[in-house]
Design a protein around this motif. Structure first.
Motif, PDB file in Angstrom:
ATOM      1  N   LYS A  83     -53.671  15.407  31.040  1.00 39.51           N
ATOM      2  CA  LYS A  83     -52.591  14.949  30.180  1.00 39.51           C
ATOM      3  C   LYS A  83     -52.891  15.367  28.754  1.00 39.51           C
ATOM      4  O   LYS A  83     -53.961  15.909  28.451  1.00 39.51           O
ATOM      5  CB  LYS A  83     -52.386  13.441  30.288  1.00 39.51           C
ATOM      6  N   LEU A  84     -51.950  15.103  27.865  1.00 38.15           N
ATOM      7  CA  LEU A  84     -52.069  15.547  26.484  1.00 38.15           C
ATOM      8  C   LEU A  84     -51.868  14.358  25.554  1.00 38.15           C
ATOM      9  O   LEU A  84     -50.927  13.587  25.717  1.00 38.15           O
ATOM     10  CB  LEU A  84     -51.015  16.621  26.192  1.00 38.15           C
ATOM     11  N   LEU A  85     -52.767  14.212  24.570  1.00 39.87           N
ATOM     12  CA  LEU A  85     -52.624  13.201  23.530  1.00 39.87           C
ATOM     13  C   LEU A  85     -52.009  13.898  22.320  1.00 39.87           C
ATOM     14  O   LEU A  85     -52.655  14.715  21.664  1.00 39.87           O
ATOM     15  CB  LEU A  85     -53.984  12.597  23.168  1.00 39.87           C
ATOM     16  N   ALA A  86     -50.765  13.594  22.028  1.00 41.04           N
ATOM     17  CA  ALA A  86     -49.996  14.376  21.056  1.00 41.04           C
ATOM     18  C   ALA A  86     -50.415  14.121  19.617  1.00 41.04           C
ATOM     19  O   ALA A  86     -50.656  12.982  19.207  1.00 41.04           O
ATOM     20  CB  ALA A  86     -48.509  14.070  21.212  1.00 41.04           C
ATOM     21  N   ASP A  87     -50.510  15.208  18.854  1.00 37.46           N
ATOM     22  CA  ASP A  87     -50.642  15.143  17.400  1.00 37.46           C
ATOM     23  C   ASP A  87     -49.323  15.519  16.729  1.00 37.46           C
ATOM     24  O   ASP A  87     -49.051  15.100  15.608  1.00 37.46           O
ATOM     25  CB  ASP A  87     -51.728  16.106  16.910  1.00 37.46           C
ATOM     26  N   SER A  88     -48.523  16.342  17.396  1.00 34.97           N
ATOM     27  CA  SER A  88     -47.251  16.812  16.852  1.00 34.97           C
ATOM     28  C   SER A  88     -46.263  17.007  17.988  1.00 34.97           C
ATOM     29  O   SER A  88     -46.644  17.455  19.072  1.00 34.97           O
ATOM     30  CB  SER A  88     -47.415  18.152  16.127  1.00 34.97           C
ATOM     31  N   VAL A  89     -45.016  16.693  17.731  1.00 32.94           N
ATOM     32  CA  VAL A  89     -43.918  16.991  18.646  1.00 32.94           C
ATOM     33  C   VAL A  89     -42.777  17.542  17.797  1.00 32.94           C
ATOM     34  O   VAL A  89     -42.313  16.868  16.869  1.00 32.94           O
ATOM     35  CB  VAL A  89     -43.431  15.745  19.414  1.00 32.94           C
ATOM     36  N   VAL A  90     -42.340  18.775  18.083  1.00 29.83           N
ATOM     37  CA  VAL A  90     -41.257  19.374  17.305  1.00 29.83           C
ATOM     38  C   VAL A  90     -40.247  20.027  18.240  1.00 29.83           C
ATOM     39  O   VAL A  90     -40.598  20.493  19.321  1.00 29.83           O
ATOM     40  CB  VAL A  90     -41.777  20.419  16.306  1.00 29.83           C
ATOM     41  N   ARG A  91     -39.002  20.037  17.810  1.00 25.42           N
ATOM     42  CA  ARG A  91     -37.986  20.776  18.551  1.00 25.42           C
ATOM     43  C   ARG A  91     -38.376  22.258  18.583  1.00 25.42           C
ATOM     44  O   ARG A  91     -38.927  22.787  17.621  1.00 25.42           O
ATOM     45  CB  ARG A  91     -36.614  20.626  17.887  1.00 25.42           C
ATOM     46  N   ILE A  92     -38.052  22.915  19.673  1.00 25.01           N
ATOM     47  CA  ILE A  92     -38.403  24.327  19.789  1.00 25.01           C
ATOM     48  C   ILE A  92     -37.771  25.142  18.674  1.00 25.01           C
ATOM     49  O   ILE A  92     -38.394  26.057  18.134  1.00 25.01           O
ATOM     50  CB  ILE A  92     -38.009  24.867  21.183  1.00 25.01           C
ATOM     51  N   ASP A  93     -36.540  24.806  18.272  1.00 22.97           N
ATOM     52  CA  ASP A  93     -35.894  25.589  17.226  1.00 22.97           C
ATOM     53  C   ASP A  93     -36.476  25.328  15.845  1.00 22.97           C
ATOM     54  O   ASP A  93     -36.129  26.011  14.875  1.00 22.97           O
ATOM     55  CB  ASP A  93     -34.375  25.370  17.228  1.00 22.97           C
ATOM     56  N   GLU A  94     -37.379  24.341  15.712  1.00 24.93           N
ATOM     57  CA  GLU A  94     -38.036  24.064  14.444  1.00 24.93           C
ATOM     58  C   GLU A  94     -39.494  24.505  14.437  1.00 24.93           C
ATOM     59  O   GLU A  94     -40.144  24.509  13.388  1.00 24.93           O
ATOM     60  CB  GLU A  94     -37.967  22.566  14.124  1.00 24.93           C
ATOM     61  N   ALA A  95     -40.021  24.876  15.598  1.00 22.13           N
ATOM     62  CA  ALA A  95     -41.444  25.171  15.711  1.00 22.13           C
ATOM     63  C   ALA A  95     -41.858  26.344  14.849  1.00 22.13           C
ATOM     64  O   ALA A  95     -42.919  26.331  14.213  1.00 22.13           O
ATOM     65  CB  ALA A  95     -41.807  25.433  17.177  1.00 22.13           C
ATOM     66  N   GLU A  96     -41.034  27.381  14.810  1.00 19.22           N
ATOM     67  CA  GLU A  96     -41.394  28.571  14.059  1.00 19.22           C
ATOM     68  C   GLU A  96     -41.551  28.263  12.566  1.00 19.22           C
ATOM     69  O   GLU A  96     -42.510  28.689  11.929  1.00 19.22           O
ATOM     70  CB  GLU A  96     -40.342  29.660  14.274  1.00 19.22           C
ATOM     71  N   SER A  97     -40.627  27.494  12.008  1.00 20.92           N
ATOM     72  CA  SER A  97     -40.696  27.203  10.578  1.00 20.92           C
ATOM     73  C   SER A  97     -41.874  26.293  10.238  1.00 20.92           C
ATOM     74  O   SER A  97     -42.403  26.344   9.130  1.00 20.92           O
ATOM     75  CB  SER A  97     -39.387  26.555  10.103  1.00 20.92           C
ATOM     76  N   LYS A  98     -42.315  25.470  11.189  1.00 18.69           N
ATOM     77  CA  LYS A  98     -43.414  24.542  10.932  1.00 18.69           C
ATOM     78  C   LYS A  98     -44.779  25.193  11.102  1.00 18.69           C
ATOM     79  O   LYS A  98     -45.729  24.842  10.405  1.00 18.69           O
ATOM     80  CB  LYS A  98     -43.298  23.314  11.852  1.00 18.69           C
TER      81      LYS A  98
END
Length: 209
Positions: A83-98
């Motif tokens: 499993k994954l312990l999240a540090d960040s969750v972003v929409r795919i269409d926002e991932a590039e800019s972040k």
């Protein structure tokens, strides 16, 4: 997307994965803080992502069924599960800019005219940001010269910029190189532990639809 169930992904490694949110279970901690367990599905199957209270408040609007997202976090893996312990969750269409660290534009000298380059400058000036920009001036099958844009002309990677430049040139000219995966996330969560790791997308190109 990288499946954290693959053998080459280690316990406690920090990775980024992409997929579709399929199930969300929100709960309250003993202290009364909201958190969630989210199932992210990609081509490899489903992975459970834990979203702790420190992150939950800032990403609650992203935790929607059928939302395509990228998640960065620390892998928890044993012989039977991952499993994954999240540090960040972003929409795919926002991932590039972040997460993009640099933006690259391929200039084919057989296609792109001098006036088009003047128009390119006008387009780039509309998207100021934090990404270092590079022009790859190509003479097909001969040479490629890389020109770094000045620091005062740093850019914001975005779908809109990509579409404008590609439309101007008439071909797929833009790609981004994303920043190395690290525990700092995208600023919308707090680190729970101090650790180091490397993810799949280190120094790799990122493209979003």
């Amino acid at each position: 997307a990288l499946s954290i169930k693959e053998d080459r992904v280690s316990d406690k490694e920090i990775v980024r994965i992409g997929g579709i949110i399929k199930n969300i279970k929100s709960i309250m901690t003993k202290k009364g803080d909201p958190m969630a367990f989210v199932d992210i599905e990609d081509m490899h199957g489903a992975v459970e992502v834990t979203v702790f209270p420190s992150l939950y408040a800032s990403v609650q609007d992203v935790l929607v069924a059928d939302m395509p997202v990228f998640v960065q976090g620390q892998v928890q893996k044993n012989e039977n599960s991952a499993k994954l312990l999240a540090d960040s969750v972003v929409r795919i269409d926002e991932a590039e800019s972040k997460w993009a660290a640099s933006l690259h534009i391929r200039v084919d000298t057989e296609i792109v005219q001098e006036q088009t380059m003047d128009d390119l400058l006008s387009v780039l000036q509309k998207y100021p940001g934090a990404c270092k920009g590079f022009l790859h001036v190509c003479i097909p099958e001969k040479t490629e010269t890389v020109i770094a844009l000045p620091d005062e002309m740093k850019l914001k990677a975005s779908v809109d910029l990509r579409q404008e430049v590609n439309s101007l040139f008439g071909y797929d000219a833009v790609y981004t190189v994303c920043a190395p995966v690290h525990s700092g996330g995208n600023g919308n969560g707090k680190n729970r532990n101090k650790y180091n790791g490397n993810g799949r997308k280190k120094n790799g190109r990122m493209k979003t639809a």
